[in-house]
Design an enzyme around this catalytic site. Structure first.
Site, PDB file in Angstrom:
ATOM      1  N   CYS A   1      -3.466  29.319  56.066  1.00  0.00           N
ATOM      2  CA  CYS A   1      -2.687  28.331  56.817  1.00  0.00           C
ATOM      3  C   CYS A   1      -1.202  28.700  56.878  1.00  0.00           C
ATOM      4  CB  CYS A   1      -2.876  26.942  56.229  1.00  0.00           C
ATOM      5  SG  CYS A   1      -2.789  26.870  54.419  1.00  0.00           S
TER       6      CYS A   1
ATOM      7  N   HIS B   1      -3.011  22.453  51.961  1.00  0.00           N
ATOM      8  CA  HIS B   1      -3.058  23.048  53.297  1.00  0.00           C
ATOM      9  C   HIS B   1      -1.703  22.926  53.984  1.00  0.00           C
ATOM     10  CE1 HIS B   1      -4.455  24.139  57.248  1.00  0.00           C
ATOM     11  NE2 HIS B   1      -4.228  22.940  57.742  1.00  0.00           N
TER      12      HIS B   1
END
Length: 340
Positions: free
Chosen positions: A285, A223
Site C-alpha cells: 500500500c 494499511h
C-alpha cells in the site's frame, strides 16, 4: 596490455589509466557506463570500485549504479543481480583483516547505496542482519503494525514505516512544486480515538492553508491510503486512493467528516477509488501511495480521478512478473531516500 584492457573493458589503455586519476575523462566514463548498462560484468566491477571514491565522481557513479539496480535507469535484464553481486564482493573485501580499518572502504561500513546493494545480495542471514543494523540503526515503530525490524529490510512483503514513506514522498515533492505532501499519520488515535486527519487538516489550514493539491498519507490501522484534496472549477474535492479491499463504512465516514474541515459539504464530493492491486505486491500500500504521488506530480492540470483510475486499471492488466518487478524496483527506489 592494450589487447587485454580493450577486451575486458572496451577501453584504450590511456582511457583505462584515466579512471585512476584525479580527473577521469568524460569519454572514458561514458564508454564504461555504456558497457555497464549492457551488462558487462568486468565493467560493472570496475564502476563499483570507482563508486568507493569519496568525491563527487564517486557519489555520481554510486547513484548511477543504484539507478540501474532499482530500475530507475534501464539496463540489461539481469543488471541488478550483477551489480549487487559486485557490491557483495567489495563488502567481503572491506571486512577482511587487512582492509577493515581502511577509510577508503568507509562506504561499506556506513549507510550507503553500495552497502544496501551488498546487503540485498547476501544469503547469510546473520551477515544480512549485521548490514541492516549499519544501515537502519535503532528504529522504533510508531504504530503496532509497522515492521521496522532490521531482518525485514530487503523483504519483498515489508510494510513501509512512517519515516520511510515520509522521506520518499518529501523527496518527490522537492522535485515537483505542484503537490504539498504532509507527514504520514494514522487515521484514528489508538487511545483517545481522536480523528488525526481532522486535527492535521485544522493545523494545516491555520498555519498556511491548503494548497491546490494537498496530499495526506493515512494509515487506517494496517494499511496506507492516499487522501488528496484538490480544486476543480474552484470547488474543493477529495479523492481517496485505496489499493486493497474496500474500506469499511466507519472508516469512510471518519474520512468524510475530516473532509468537511477542508470545505467539502457533500459526501458525494469525496471520491473513493478502491481496487485490490496488491495480489503480487504484498503489503504494498505504501508503494502505491509513493507511485501515485509520482503520477500526480506529472499529471499537470489533468483530473486526478482519471489519472489514478487509469493507472489502477492498467496495473491490473500487467502480468504477474511485471507486477512483481514493480514491487521490487519501487521498494528499492523508495528506500534510496532513506540513504541520503
Amino acid at each position: 596490455m592494450n589487447i587485454c584492457v580493450n577486451s575486458l573493458y572496451r577501453l584504450s589503455t590511456p582511457q583505462f589509466h584515466s579512471l585512476y586519476s584525479e580527473d577521469v575523462s568524460d569519454e572514458a566514463l561514458a564508454l564504461l557506463i555504456g558497457e555497464v548498462e549492457n551488462g558487462n560484468q568486468n565493467c560493472i566491477d570496475l564502476l563499483c570500485n570507482l563508486a568507493l571514491r569519496n568525491d563527487d565522481l564517486g557519489h555520481k557513479v554510486e547513484k548511477l549504479l543504484f539507478d540501474l539496480f532499482s530500475g530507475k535507469r534501464s539496463g540489461s535484464p539481469d543488471i541488478d543481480k550483477k551489480i549487487n553481486q559486485a557490491c557483495l564482493v567489495l563488502h567481503q573485501i572491506a571486512n577482511n583483516d587487512i582492509t577493515k580499518d581502511n577509510t577508503e572502504w568507509k562506504k561499506l561500513h556506513a549507510p550507503s547505496r553500495l552497502l544496501y546493494m551488498a546487503g540485498s545480495a547476501t544469503t547469510d542471514l546473520s551477515k544480512k542482519i549485521g548490514i541492516a543494523h549499519k544501515i537502519m540503526g535503532d528504529q522504533f515503530a510508531q504504530t503496532d503494525q509497522e515492521q521496522v525490524g532490521v531482518e525485514n529490510l530487503w523483504c519483498g512483503a515489508r510494510m513501509l514505516s512512517s519515516d520511510e514513506l515520509a522521506a520518499a514522498t518529501q523527496g518527490l515533492v522537492q522535485e515537483s512544486p505542484l503537490l504539498s505532501v504532509n507527514y504520514p499519520i494514522g487515521l484514528i488515535h489508538p487511545t483517545t480515538k481522536e480523528n488525526i486527519l481532522s486535527t492535521q487538516l485544522l493545523e494545516k489550514i491555520a498555519q498556511s492553508g491548503l494548497s491546490h493539491n494537498e496530499v495526506f498519507l493515512v494509515n487506517t490501522g494496517d494499511h496506507w491510503l492516499l487522501c488528496l484534496f484538490y480544486k476543480l472549477a474552484e470547488k474543493i474535492k477529495c479523492l481517496i486512493f485505496n489499493t486493497y479491499y474496500d474500506l469499511n463504512e466507519n472508516t469512510k465516514q471518519e474520512i468524510i467528516e475530516a473532509a468537511k474541515i477542508a470545505g467539502i459539504s457533500e459526501s458525494d464530493e469525496v471520491n473513493f477509488i478502491e481496487m485490490n492491486l496488491q495480489n503480487n505486491v504484498p503489503n504494498g500500500c505504501g508503494l502505491f501511495c509513493y507511485h501515485t504521488i509520482q503520477l500526480l506530480s506529472n499529471a499537470g492540470q489533468n483530473d486526478p480521478v482519471t489519472t489514478l483510475r487509469e493507472f489502477a486499471e492498467k496495473f491490473l492488466t500487467l502480468s504477474v512478473e511485471e507486477q512483481a518487478l514493480f514491487n521490487t524496483q519501487t521498494r528499492r527506489q523508495i528506500y534510496e531516500y532513506s540513504l541520503q
